[in-house]
Each structure stands twice: as structure tokens, then as C-alpha cells.
Write an enzyme that holds these catalytic residues in place. Structure first.
Site, short mmCIF file in Angstrom:
data_model
loop_
_atom_site.label_atom_id
_atom_site.label_comp_id
_atom_site.label_asym_id
_atom_site.label_seq_id
_atom_site.Cartn_x
_atom_site.Cartn_y
_atom_site.Cartn_z
CG HIS A 1 28.82 46.47 42.35
ND1 HIS A 1 27.52 46.45 41.92
CD2 HIS A 1 29.49 45.57 41.59
CE1 HIS A 1 27.42 45.57 40.93
NE2 HIS A 1 28.60 45.02 40.72
CD GLU B 1 31.50 45.66 37.71
OE1 GLU B 1 31.71 44.47 37.49
OE2 GLU B 1 30.85 46.07 38.68
CG ASN C 1 30.48 41.21 43.18
OD1 ASN C 1 30.13 40.81 44.31
ND2 ASN C 1 29.93 42.25 42.59
CB SER D 1 27.55 39.94 30.68
OG SER D 1 26.31 40.28 31.32
CD GLU E 1 24.54 44.46 41.48
OE1 GLU E 1 24.99 43.85 42.46
OE2 GLU E 1 24.60 44.00 40.32
CE LYS F 1 27.01 41.21 40.77
NZ LYS F 1 26.29 41.86 39.69
N GLY G 1 24.88 41.51 34.60
CA GLY G 1 23.84 40.52 34.80
C GLY G 1 22.83 40.42 33.68
P1 PGA Z 1 27.95 39.98 36.00
O1 PGA Z 1 28.27 40.98 37.21
O2 PGA Z 1 29.28 39.34 35.63
O3 PGA Z 1 26.97 39.00 36.56
O4 PGA Z 1 27.41 40.80 34.89
C1 PGA Z 1 29.45 41.72 37.23
C2 PGA Z 1 29.44 42.64 38.44
O5 PGA Z 1 28.40 43.24 38.75
O6 PGA Z 1 30.49 42.81 39.10
#
Ligand code: PGA
Length: 249
Positions: A96, A167, A10, A212, A98, A12, A173
């Protein structure tokens, strides 16, 4: 039955024409008969570029980071499932955290997006996950089960055609990964919830872990019985890191 693992990047809101080209070239150069399914999910504006770069090969599929729940019409700025299908995409991430947080997407909207994706022949990757406050309040299972329940309620037996991604919001992140045991506990509960919906769904739905995941921790997470792949953010932006995760799968 054994489920083929899926490693999905992803991206983003990252990338550029030049950076995307370099990243795809780097991933392709390092791919060596992968034993898992692979997908990359660039920002919508770069989907034509990335599908073009990957034309004529089967190893890496392309997915969108979001899709509209509506078919067409007056929805400024949105992209429909039919448009994604038109480009030959295979996946669409929906819900997601976010987008749940910044765009206020509810469990019901997320379920409708999954339904729209399925209707256009795309595989939705339905994201669920609890915040740190919810985990500390002991609400993890209740939160993720409610998120998945909305999708099961709308999709019925078609839930078997989806991918689910667990997640934990506190792990995204932040560099703080869920331990394999913490992740497996939630994945097993989601599997049990799928089993209650249909035995087929429990057997076939891939439940990815995200938050992460990186080259150093991927192998032990992916070794858990109910972790069927990863949804990778930061580590998907560097070809060597993404390739290490693919190799771990
Ligand atoms: P990250 O993001 O691997 O940077 O923690 C994962 C995600 O939000 O899909």
C-alpha cells in the site's frame, strides 16, 4: 473470460472492538445475494475478532493490511503469512502506498511480501500507484509498470494468483477520484504488462481501482473493461456506503 469483481475494504488504522462489531453487523444486515467477492481488511490486532464475527459464512472474506516477507523469527512487531493463514484469512494487502511512503517499502520488499503471502495460501493484493508529481511529470505508466515488474520478476507464473490494485496516491483519501478514463488507461496498460508475462495472468488477475472510490462514483469506474473491483478506504468504514459499492459491482 469474465472476472468476478472484488470489493475489498481497507480499514487502515481505524476501528475498535465495538465499532468493528457494529460495522460487520451493518454490512451483513444489508447484504443481499452479492454478485461480487467481498473482503474486509481490519487492523492486525482485530483480525481474530473479525474472523470470529464472520465465522460460518462465505460472503465476506478477511484480509490483512500487510504481511512480513520473513517466515518467522526476530522481527519485532511483524506478522507472518503463516500466522494470517492460521486465522483463516484469504487476502493480504501488500505495498500500500502508505507503507511504501511511511515504512520505506521498496518494490522488491513488496514483491517478497507477495511471495510470502502466496506461500501460505493467501492471495496478495499488490498495490501500485503514482504520486501527483509523478503524474504531472508524465511518469505514471513508468512508475506503476516498474512496481508491477518487480512482482512479476520474483513471482513468475504465480502472478496469475495475485490481485493488483491501482491506487493513484493523489486520489487516496483526498476525495479526488481518477476519472474512469484515467483509471482505465492505467488498468489497460497493467493488463498488457500481465499479458506479456502470461496469457493466463492477463485473463485471471483482477485489477482493482482504489482512491476515493465511493457510492457515487463506483458504478462508472466499475463499468470500465479492465476495472475488476475496488480497494476502498474511507467509504469502507460506513456500512451503507460499502454496501452501495458492493451493489454497484
Ligand atoms: P480511500 O483509500 O478510499 O480512502 O481513498 C483507498 C486506499 O488507500 O486503499
Amino acid at each position: 473470460m469474465s472476472r468476478r469483481k472484488l470489493i475489498a475494504g481497507n480499514w487502515k488504522m481505524n476501528g475498535s472492538l465495538a465499532a468493528n462489531q457494529a460495522l460487520i453487523a451493518g454490512i451483513q444486515a444489508g447484504l443481499n445475494a452479492p454478485a461480487c467477492d467481498i473482503a474486509v481488511c481490519p487492523p492486525a490486532i482485530y483480525l481474530p475478532q473479525v474472523t470470529q464475527l464472520l465465522a460460518g459464512q462465505n460472503a465476506i472474506a478477511v484480509g490483512a493490511q500487510d504481511v512480513s516477507e520473513h517466515a518467522s523469527g526476530a522481527y519485532t512487531g511483524n506478522v507472518s503469512a503463516a500466522m494470517l493463514q492460521d486465522l483463516g484469512l484469504r487476502y493480504a494487502i501488500v505495498g500500500h502506498s502508505e507503507r511504501r511512503q511511511y515504512q520505506g517499502e521498496s518494490n522488491e520488499v513488496v514483491a517478497a511480501k507477495a511471495q510470502a503471502a502466496l506461500g501460505a495460501g493467501l492471495t496478495p493484493i499488490i498495490c501500485v500507484g503514482e504520486s501527483l508529481a509523478e503524474r504531472e511529470a508524465g511518469q505514471t505508466q513508468a512508475v506503476v509498470q516498474a512496481q508491477l515488474a518487480a512482482a512479476i520478476a520474483l513471482l513468475g507464473a504465480d502472478i496469475a494468483r495475485c490481485v493488483v490494485a491501482y491506487e493513484p496516491v493523489w486520489a487516496i483519501g483526498t476525495g479526488k477520484t481518477a476519472t474512469p478514463e484515467q483509471a482505465q488507461e492505467v488498468h489497460a496498460a497493467l493488463r498488457a504488462q500481465l499479458q506479456a508475462a502470461s496469457a493466463e495472468a492477463a485473463a485471471t488477475v483482477r485489477i482493482l481501482y482504489g482512491g476515493s472510490m465511493n457510492a457515487a462514483n463506483a458504478a462508472e469506474l466499475l463499468a470500465q473493461p479492465d476495472i475488476d473491483g475496488g480497494l476502498i478506504g474511507g467509504a469502507a468504514l460506513k456500512a451503507p456506503d460499502f454496501l452501495s459499492i458492493i451493489a454497484a459491482a
